[in-house]
Enzyme design. Structure first.
Site, short mmCIF file in Angstrom:
data_model
loop_
_atom_site.label_atom_id
_atom_site.label_comp_id
_atom_site.label_asym_id
_atom_site.label_seq_id
_atom_site.Cartn_x
_atom_site.Cartn_y
_atom_site.Cartn_z
N CYS A 25 0.82 -1.23 0.00
CA CYS A 25 0.00 0.00 0.00
C CYS A 25 0.85 1.27 0.00
O CYS A 25 0.34 2.36 -0.28
CB CYS A 25 -0.94 0.00 1.19
SG CYS A 25 -2.05 -1.41 1.22
N HIS A 53 -3.29 7.33 2.97
CA HIS A 53 -3.69 6.03 2.42
C HIS A 53 -5.06 5.65 3.00
O HIS A 53 -5.26 5.67 4.22
CB HIS A 53 -2.64 4.97 2.78
CG HIS A 53 -3.09 3.59 2.47
ND1 HIS A 53 -3.70 3.25 1.28
CD2 HIS A 53 -3.05 2.44 3.21
CE1 HIS A 53 -4.00 1.96 1.30
NE2 HIS A 53 -3.63 1.46 2.45
N ASN A 111 -10.08 -0.08 0.66
CA ASN A 111 -8.62 0.02 0.59
C ASN A 111 -8.17 -0.47 -0.79
O ASN A 111 -8.29 -1.66 -1.09
CB ASN A 111 -8.00 -0.83 1.71
CG ASN A 111 -6.49 -0.79 1.72
OD1 ASN A 111 -5.86 -0.34 0.76
ND2 ASN A 111 -5.90 -1.27 2.80
N1 COA Z 1 -18.00 -8.60 10.77
C1 COA Z 1 -18.36 -8.88 12.03
N2 COA Z 1 -17.45 -9.23 12.98
C2 COA Z 1 -16.17 -9.31 12.63
C3 COA Z 1 -15.71 -9.01 11.33
C4 COA Z 1 -16.70 -8.66 10.37
N3 COA Z 1 -16.39 -8.37 9.10
N4 COA Z 1 -14.37 -9.14 11.27
C5 COA Z 1 -13.97 -9.50 12.49
N5 COA Z 1 -15.05 -9.60 13.33
C6 COA Z 1 -15.09 -9.96 14.74
C7 COA Z 1 -13.87 -10.75 15.16
O1 COA Z 1 -14.06 -12.12 14.86
C8 COA Z 1 -13.83 -10.45 16.64
O2 COA Z 1 -14.80 -11.27 17.27
P1 COA Z 1 -14.47 -11.93 18.71
O3 COA Z 1 -14.27 -10.74 19.64
O4 COA Z 1 -15.70 -12.72 18.98
O5 COA Z 1 -13.23 -12.73 18.50
C9 COA Z 1 -14.32 -9.02 16.76
O6 COA Z 1 -15.03 -8.77 15.51
C10 COA Z 1 -13.20 -8.01 16.92
O7 COA Z 1 -12.20 -8.32 15.97
P2 COA Z 1 -10.94 -7.38 15.75
O8 COA Z 1 -10.09 -7.98 14.68
O9 COA Z 1 -10.33 -7.08 17.07
O10 COA Z 1 -11.69 -6.06 15.21
P3 COA Z 1 -11.08 -4.66 14.94
O11 COA Z 1 -11.82 -3.63 15.69
O12 COA Z 1 -9.59 -4.66 15.04
O13 COA Z 1 -11.48 -4.45 13.40
C11 COA Z 1 -10.38 -4.50 11.28
C12 COA Z 1 -10.97 -5.32 12.42
C13 COA Z 1 -9.80 -5.45 10.26
C14 COA Z 1 -11.49 -3.68 10.67
C15 COA Z 1 -9.27 -3.56 11.86
O14 COA Z 1 -8.41 -4.28 12.70
C16 COA Z 1 -8.48 -2.89 10.81
O15 COA Z 1 -9.00 -2.17 9.98
N6 COA Z 1 -7.14 -3.08 10.85
C17 COA Z 1 -6.26 -2.49 9.88
C18 COA Z 1 -6.27 -3.32 8.66
C19 COA Z 1 -5.67 -2.60 7.49
O16 COA Z 1 -5.91 -1.44 7.30
N7 COA Z 1 -4.91 -3.34 6.68
C20 COA Z 1 -4.32 -2.86 5.51
C21 COA Z 1 -3.17 -1.95 5.85
S1 COA Z 1 -2.50 -1.27 4.40
#
Ligand code: COA
Length: 329
Positions: free
Chosen positions: A113, A255, A285
Protein backbone atom coordinates in the site's frame (compact mmCIF):
# COMPACT_ATOMS: atom_id res chain seq x y z
CA UNK A 1 14.79 22.72 -10.32
CA UNK A 2 12.17 20.38 -8.94
CA UNK A 3 9.70 17.67 -9.91
CA UNK A 4 6.06 18.52 -10.60
CA UNK A 5 2.79 16.66 -11.07
CA UNK A 6 1.52 17.86 -14.46
CA UNK A 7 -1.60 15.71 -14.66
CA UNK A 8 -3.65 13.18 -12.71
CA UNK A 9 -6.05 10.40 -13.71
CA UNK A 10 -7.95 7.53 -12.16
CA UNK A 11 -9.89 4.45 -13.08
CA UNK A 12 -12.66 3.13 -10.86
CA UNK A 13 -14.21 -0.03 -12.31
CA UNK A 14 -18.01 0.15 -12.67
CA UNK A 15 -18.97 -2.97 -10.70
CA UNK A 16 -19.62 -2.31 -7.00
CA UNK A 17 -19.43 -4.65 -4.00
CA UNK A 18 -21.59 -3.27 -1.18
CA UNK A 19 -21.70 -4.15 2.50
CA UNK A 20 -25.09 -5.75 1.79
CA UNK A 21 -23.44 -7.98 -0.84
CA UNK A 22 -20.85 -9.03 1.76
CA UNK A 23 -23.60 -9.87 4.26
CA UNK A 24 -24.57 -12.66 1.83
CA UNK A 25 -21.02 -14.04 1.72
CA UNK A 26 -19.76 -13.92 5.33
CA UNK A 27 -21.13 -13.46 8.84
CA UNK A 28 -21.05 -9.65 8.99
CA UNK A 29 -23.32 -6.64 8.67
CA UNK A 30 -23.30 -3.14 7.25
CA UNK A 31 -23.25 -1.48 10.65
CA UNK A 32 -20.22 -3.47 11.89
CA UNK A 33 -18.28 -2.79 8.72
CA UNK A 34 -19.11 0.91 8.56
CA UNK A 35 -18.46 1.52 12.25
CA UNK A 36 -15.10 -0.29 12.25
CA UNK A 37 -13.83 0.82 8.84
CA UNK A 38 -15.93 3.64 7.36
CA UNK A 39 -16.40 1.55 4.19
CA UNK A 40 -19.75 1.23 2.35
CA UNK A 41 -18.73 0.02 -1.13
CA UNK A 42 -15.71 -1.11 -3.14
CA UNK A 43 -15.16 -1.19 -6.91
CA UNK A 44 -14.42 -4.55 -8.57
CA UNK A 45 -12.52 -5.00 -11.82
CA UNK A 46 -14.61 -6.49 -14.64
CA UNK A 47 -14.20 -10.17 -15.40
CA UNK A 48 -11.27 -10.71 -17.73
CA UNK A 49 -9.63 -7.39 -16.82
CA UNK A 50 -6.41 -7.16 -14.87
CA UNK A 51 -4.30 -4.48 -13.21
CA UNK A 52 -2.70 -3.28 -16.44
CA UNK A 53 -6.15 -2.54 -17.92
CA UNK A 54 -7.07 -0.25 -15.03
CA UNK A 55 -3.57 1.24 -14.98
CA UNK A 56 -3.70 1.94 -18.73
CA UNK A 57 -6.99 3.85 -18.43
CA UNK A 58 -5.79 5.84 -15.41
CA UNK A 59 -2.48 6.52 -17.17
CA UNK A 60 -4.19 7.74 -20.36
CA UNK A 61 -6.40 10.10 -18.31
CA UNK A 62 -3.35 11.51 -16.52
CA UNK A 63 -1.62 12.03 -19.88
CA UNK A 64 -4.72 13.80 -21.26
CA UNK A 65 -4.90 15.97 -18.14
CA UNK A 66 -1.24 16.91 -18.57
CA UNK A 67 -1.59 17.48 -22.31
CA UNK A 68 1.22 14.99 -22.91
CA UNK A 69 1.32 12.29 -25.60
CA UNK A 70 2.44 8.85 -24.43
CA UNK A 71 5.26 8.96 -26.99
CA UNK A 72 6.77 11.87 -25.00
CA UNK A 73 7.27 9.73 -21.88
CA UNK A 74 10.76 8.65 -20.82
CA UNK A 75 9.64 5.96 -18.36
CA UNK A 76 6.55 4.14 -17.07
CA UNK A 77 6.41 2.84 -13.48
CA UNK A 78 3.53 0.91 -11.94
CA UNK A 79 3.28 0.44 -8.19
CA UNK A 80 1.28 -2.72 -7.50
CA UNK A 81 1.08 -5.85 -5.37
CA UNK A 82 -1.40 -7.43 -7.79
CA UNK A 83 0.26 -7.40 -11.24
CA UNK A 84 -1.43 -9.26 -14.10
CA UNK A 85 1.17 -12.03 -13.75
CA UNK A 86 4.47 -12.68 -11.97
CA UNK A 87 6.33 -11.69 -15.11
CA UNK A 88 6.33 -9.58 -17.22
CA UNK A 89 5.50 -6.56 -15.09
CA UNK A 90 2.19 -4.69 -15.25
CA UNK A 91 4.21 -1.64 -16.38
CA UNK A 92 5.42 -3.60 -19.45
CA UNK A 93 1.79 -4.21 -20.39
CA UNK A 94 0.84 -0.56 -19.81
CA UNK A 95 3.76 0.40 -22.07
CA UNK A 96 2.44 -1.99 -24.74
CA UNK A 97 -1.03 -0.43 -24.47
CA UNK A 98 -0.04 3.25 -24.37
CA UNK A 99 3.04 3.52 -26.58
CA UNK A 100 3.83 0.24 -28.35
CA UNK A 101 7.06 -0.13 -30.25
CA UNK A 102 8.82 2.96 -28.87
CA UNK A 103 11.14 1.14 -26.48
CA UNK A 104 10.15 3.28 -23.48
CA UNK A 105 11.44 1.56 -20.31
CA UNK A 106 8.93 0.26 -17.77
CA UNK A 107 9.00 -1.58 -14.46
CA UNK A 108 6.90 -2.35 -11.38
CA UNK A 109 7.46 -1.45 -7.76
CA UNK A 110 5.99 -3.60 -5.01
CA UNK A 111 5.88 -1.85 -1.65
CA UNK A 112 2.25 -2.89 -1.07
CA UNK A 113 0.00 0.00 0.00
CA UNK A 114 3.03 2.33 0.28
CA UNK A 115 3.94 1.62 -3.36
CA UNK A 116 2.86 4.98 -4.76
CA UNK A 117 5.04 6.85 -2.24
CA UNK A 118 8.00 4.55 -2.96
CA UNK A 119 7.33 5.19 -6.64
CA UNK A 120 7.36 8.96 -6.11
CA UNK A 121 10.74 8.73 -4.40
CA UNK A 122 12.28 6.55 -7.10
CA UNK A 123 10.89 8.65 -9.95
CA UNK A 124 11.83 11.94 -8.30
CA UNK A 125 15.40 10.68 -7.88
CA UNK A 126 15.57 9.61 -11.52
CA UNK A 127 14.31 13.03 -12.66
CA UNK A 128 16.54 14.92 -10.18
CA UNK A 129 19.57 13.03 -11.48
CA UNK A 130 18.76 14.04 -15.06
CA UNK A 131 18.23 10.46 -16.20
CA UNK A 132 14.62 11.15 -17.28
CA UNK A 133 12.50 14.28 -17.68
CA UNK A 134 8.91 13.00 -17.94
CA UNK A 135 7.56 9.88 -16.24
CA UNK A 136 4.16 8.20 -15.87
CA UNK A 137 3.69 6.77 -12.38
CA UNK A 138 0.62 4.61 -11.76
CA UNK A 139 -0.62 2.96 -8.58
CA UNK A 140 -2.88 0.15 -9.75
CA UNK A 141 -4.49 -2.88 -8.11
CA UNK A 142 -6.95 -5.68 -8.73
CA UNK A 143 -6.41 -6.77 -5.16
CA UNK A 144 -9.89 -8.28 -4.80
CA UNK A 145 -8.64 -11.20 -6.93
CA UNK A 146 -6.43 -12.17 -3.98
CA UNK A 147 -8.98 -11.69 -1.22
CA UNK A 148 -10.63 -14.65 0.50
CA UNK A 149 -14.40 -14.06 0.43
CA UNK A 150 -14.74 -16.60 3.26
CA UNK A 151 -12.58 -14.48 5.61
CA UNK A 152 -14.66 -11.68 7.15
CA UNK A 153 -11.58 -10.07 8.70
CA UNK A 154 -10.11 -9.14 5.29
CA UNK A 155 -12.78 -9.34 2.57
CA UNK A 156 -14.64 -6.29 3.86
CA UNK A 157 -11.65 -4.01 3.33
CA UNK A 158 -10.34 -4.14 -0.22
CA UNK A 159 -11.29 -2.74 -3.64
CA UNK A 160 -9.83 -2.39 -7.15
CA UNK A 161 -8.73 0.87 -8.82
CA UNK A 162 -5.84 2.70 -10.45
CA UNK A 163 -4.57 6.25 -10.06
CA UNK A 164 -1.85 7.92 -12.12
CA UNK A 165 0.29 11.03 -12.28
CA UNK A 166 2.54 12.51 -14.95
CA UNK A 167 5.74 13.74 -13.27
CA UNK A 168 8.02 16.23 -14.97
CA UNK A 169 11.14 18.23 -14.40
CA UNK A 170 10.60 22.00 -14.02
CA UNK A 171 12.43 25.16 -12.98
CA UNK A 172 9.61 26.99 -11.15
CA UNK A 173 9.10 27.02 -7.36
CA UNK A 174 7.07 24.32 -5.60
CA UNK A 175 6.53 20.71 -6.62
CA UNK A 176 7.63 17.65 -4.68
CA UNK A 177 9.64 18.40 -1.53
CA UNK A 178 10.77 15.75 0.92
CA UNK A 179 9.92 12.09 0.39
CA UNK A 180 10.76 9.50 3.01
CA UNK A 181 10.02 5.79 2.98
CA UNK A 182 10.80 2.98 5.41
CA UNK A 183 10.20 -0.69 6.12
CA UNK A 184 10.32 -3.35 8.81
CA UNK A 185 10.50 -6.82 7.26
CA UNK A 186 10.40 -8.45 10.68
CA UNK A 187 6.64 -7.80 10.51
CA UNK A 188 6.22 -9.43 7.09
CA UNK A 189 3.68 -11.94 8.37
CA UNK A 190 1.21 -9.32 9.64
CA UNK A 191 -0.09 -8.88 6.07
CA UNK A 192 1.04 -11.45 3.52
CA UNK A 193 0.15 -13.74 0.63
CA UNK A 194 2.68 -16.61 0.55
CA UNK A 195 1.06 -18.75 -2.16
CA UNK A 196 2.42 -18.50 -5.70
CA UNK A 197 5.85 -17.16 -4.74
CA UNK A 198 9.11 -19.09 -4.63
CA UNK A 199 8.52 -20.19 -1.02
CA UNK A 200 5.12 -21.69 -1.86
CA UNK A 201 5.32 -22.26 -5.62
CA UNK A 202 2.29 -23.56 -7.53
CA UNK A 203 3.80 -27.09 -7.38
CA UNK A 204 3.02 -27.11 -3.63
CA UNK A 205 -0.65 -26.22 -4.15
CA UNK A 206 -2.95 -28.70 -2.44
CA UNK A 207 -6.69 -27.98 -2.48
CA UNK A 208 -7.04 -29.70 0.91
CA UNK A 209 -4.32 -27.47 2.37
CA UNK A 210 -4.86 -24.33 4.44
CA UNK A 211 -6.46 -21.95 1.92
CA UNK A 212 -5.16 -18.97 3.88
CA UNK A 213 -1.76 -19.38 2.15
CA UNK A 214 -3.32 -18.60 -1.23
CA UNK A 215 -5.11 -15.41 -0.24
CA UNK A 216 -4.19 -12.15 1.40
CA UNK A 217 -4.15 -12.66 5.16
CA UNK A 218 -3.75 -10.16 7.94
CA UNK A 219 -3.60 -9.59 11.68
CA UNK A 220 -5.86 -6.53 11.54
CA UNK A 221 -5.51 -5.45 15.14
CA UNK A 222 -1.72 -5.29 15.16
CA UNK A 223 -1.64 -3.69 11.73
CA UNK A 224 -4.01 -0.97 12.94
CA UNK A 225 -1.69 0.15 15.75
CA UNK A 226 1.48 0.05 13.69
CA UNK A 227 -0.20 1.92 10.84
CA UNK A 228 -1.08 4.85 13.08
CA UNK A 229 2.36 4.99 14.73
CA UNK A 230 4.44 4.77 11.57
CA UNK A 231 2.33 7.22 9.57
CA UNK A 232 2.46 9.80 12.35
CA UNK A 233 6.25 9.52 12.60
CA UNK A 234 7.07 9.60 8.89
CA UNK A 235 4.66 12.52 8.37
CA UNK A 236 6.43 14.50 11.09
CA UNK A 237 9.79 13.65 9.54
CA UNK A 238 8.95 15.04 6.09
CA UNK A 239 7.32 18.15 7.57
CA UNK A 240 10.52 18.78 9.56
CA UNK A 241 12.61 18.25 6.40
CA UNK A 242 10.83 21.06 4.56
CA UNK A 243 10.31 23.28 7.61
CA UNK A 244 6.50 23.23 7.52
CA UNK A 245 4.44 23.27 10.69
CA UNK A 246 1.21 21.31 10.80
CA UNK A 247 -0.66 24.62 10.34
CA UNK A 248 1.14 25.16 7.01
CA UNK A 249 -0.47 22.02 5.60
CA UNK A 250 -3.63 22.62 3.54
CA UNK A 251 -4.45 19.00 2.78
CA UNK A 252 -3.44 15.57 4.06
CA UNK A 253 -3.88 12.79 1.50
CA UNK A 254 -3.60 9.63 3.60
CA UNK A 255 -3.69 6.03 2.42
CA UNK A 256 -7.38 5.07 2.53
CA UNK A 257 -7.14 1.89 4.61
CA UNK A 258 -9.73 2.55 7.29
CA UNK A 259 -11.53 5.73 8.40
CA UNK A 260 -10.49 5.18 12.02
CA UNK A 261 -6.80 4.86 11.08
CA UNK A 262 -6.93 8.03 8.96
CA UNK A 263 -8.77 9.99 11.68
CA UNK A 264 -6.31 8.81 14.33
CA UNK A 265 -3.33 9.94 12.23
CA UNK A 266 -4.99 13.33 11.62
CA UNK A 267 -5.69 13.76 15.33
CA UNK A 268 -2.16 12.79 16.38
CA UNK A 269 -0.71 15.27 13.90
CA UNK A 270 -3.15 17.95 15.04
CA UNK A 271 -4.69 18.47 11.59
CA UNK A 272 -8.42 19.38 11.59
CA UNK A 273 -10.69 16.79 9.91
CA UNK A 274 -11.71 19.19 7.09
CA UNK A 275 -8.09 19.06 5.86
CA UNK A 276 -8.10 15.24 5.75
CA UNK A 277 -10.39 14.21 2.87
CA UNK A 278 -11.48 10.59 2.50
CA UNK A 279 -12.99 8.42 -0.21
CA UNK A 280 -12.66 5.18 1.77
CA UNK A 281 -16.47 4.91 2.10
CA UNK A 282 -16.77 4.54 -1.67
CA UNK A 283 -13.45 2.86 -2.52
CA UNK A 284 -12.36 0.68 0.41
CA UNK A 285 -8.62 0.02 0.59
CA UNK A 286 -7.19 0.06 -2.95
CA UNK A 287 -3.57 -0.35 -1.78
CA UNK A 288 -1.07 1.41 -4.08
CA UNK A 289 -3.94 3.06 -5.99
CA UNK A 290 -5.42 4.74 -2.95
CA UNK A 291 -3.39 7.98 -2.71
CA UNK A 292 -3.30 8.80 -6.46
CA UNK A 293 -7.05 8.08 -6.78
CA UNK A 294 -7.75 10.41 -3.85
CA UNK A 295 -5.46 13.03 -5.39
CA UNK A 296 -7.36 12.80 -8.67
CA UNK A 297 -10.73 13.01 -6.85
CA UNK A 298 -9.55 16.15 -5.08
CA UNK A 299 -8.25 17.72 -8.30
CA UNK A 300 -11.47 16.99 -10.20
CA UNK A 301 -13.56 18.24 -7.26
CA UNK A 302 -11.68 21.57 -7.32
CA UNK A 303 -10.33 21.15 -3.77
CA UNK A 304 -6.70 21.44 -4.88
CA UNK A 305 -5.49 24.88 -5.96
CA UNK A 306 -2.12 26.33 -6.90
CA UNK A 307 0.01 27.24 -3.89
CA UNK A 308 -1.57 24.65 -1.60
CA UNK A 309 0.70 22.58 0.56
CA UNK A 310 -0.10 18.87 0.54
CA UNK A 311 1.12 16.06 2.77
CA UNK A 312 0.79 12.50 1.46
CA UNK A 313 1.25 9.63 3.90
CA UNK A 314 0.77 5.88 3.70
CA UNK A 315 1.41 2.48 5.14
CA UNK A 316 1.27 -1.14 3.99
CA UNK A 317 2.42 -4.74 4.07
CA UNK A 318 6.10 -5.35 4.71
CA UNK A 319 5.65 -3.47 6.80
CA UNK A 320 6.30 -0.40 4.69
CA UNK A 321 5.49 3.27 5.12
CA UNK A 322 6.15 6.61 3.48
CA UNK A 323 5.28 10.29 3.27
CA UNK A 324 5.83 13.13 0.82
CA UNK A 325 5.31 16.88 0.73
CA UNK A 326 4.02 18.61 -2.37
CA UNK A 327 3.41 22.25 -3.19
CA UNK A 328 0.74 22.32 -5.90
CA UNK A 329 1.38 24.52 -8.92
N1 COA B 1 -18.00 -8.60 10.77
C1 COA B 1 -18.36 -8.88 12.03
N2 COA B 1 -17.45 -9.23 12.98
C2 COA B 1 -16.17 -9.31 12.63
C3 COA B 1 -15.71 -9.01 11.33
C4 COA B 1 -16.70 -8.66 10.37
N3 COA B 1 -16.39 -8.37 9.10
N4 COA B 1 -14.37 -9.14 11.27
C5 COA B 1 -13.97 -9.50 12.49
N5 COA B 1 -15.05 -9.60 13.33
C6 COA B 1 -15.09 -9.96 14.74
C7 COA B 1 -13.87 -10.75 15.16
O1 COA B 1 -14.06 -12.12 14.86
C8 COA B 1 -13.83 -10.45 16.64
O2 COA B 1 -14.80 -11.27 17.27
P1 COA B 1 -14.47 -11.93 18.71
O3 COA B 1 -14.27 -10.74 19.64
O4 COA B 1 -15.70 -12.72 18.98
O5 COA B 1 -13.23 -12.73 18.50
C9 COA B 1 -14.32 -9.02 16.76
O6 COA B 1 -15.03 -8.77 15.51
C10 COA B 1 -13.20 -8.01 16.92
O7 COA B 1 -12.20 -8.32 15.97
P2 COA B 1 -10.94 -7.38 15.75
O8 COA B 1 -10.09 -7.98 14.68
O9 COA B 1 -10.33 -7.08 17.07
O10 COA B 1 -11.69 -6.06 15.21
P3 COA B 1 -11.08 -4.66 14.94
O11 COA B 1 -11.82 -3.63 15.69
O12 COA B 1 -9.59 -4.66 15.04
O13 COA B 1 -11.48 -4.45 13.40
C11 COA B 1 -10.38 -4.50 11.28
C12 COA B 1 -10.97 -5.32 12.42
C13 COA B 1 -9.80 -5.45 10.26
C14 COA B 1 -11.49 -3.68 10.67
C15 COA B 1 -9.27 -3.56 11.86
O14 COA B 1 -8.41 -4.28 12.70
C16 COA B 1 -8.48 -2.89 10.81
O15 COA B 1 -9.00 -2.17 9.98
N6 COA B 1 -7.14 -3.08 10.85
C17 COA B 1 -6.26 -2.49 9.88
C18 COA B 1 -6.27 -3.32 8.66
C19 COA B 1 -5.67 -2.60 7.49
O16 COA B 1 -5.91 -1.44 7.30
N7 COA B 1 -4.91 -3.34 6.68
C20 COA B 1 -4.32 -2.86 5.51
C21 COA B 1 -3.17 -1.95 5.85
S1 COA B 1 -2.50 -1.27 4.40
Amino acid sequence: MSVFIRGTGADKPERLLTNQDLEKLVDTDDEWIFTRTGIRTRHLAAEGEATSDLATRAGQRALDDAGVDASELDLIVVATLSPDMLTPSAANLVQRNLCPGLGIPSFDINAACSGFLYGLQVVKSLIDSGTYRRVLLVGGETITRFVDYQDRGTCILFGDAAGAVVLEHGDEAGGLGSIRVGSDGACHDLICLPGGGSLRPPTTYDPADDRADWFLRMQGNRVFKMAVQSMEQVAKDVLADVGWTVDDVDLVLAHQANRRIISAVGERLGVPPEKVPMNVAEMGNTSAASIPVLLDDQCRGGQIRPGQRILMVGFGAGLTWGAATLEWT
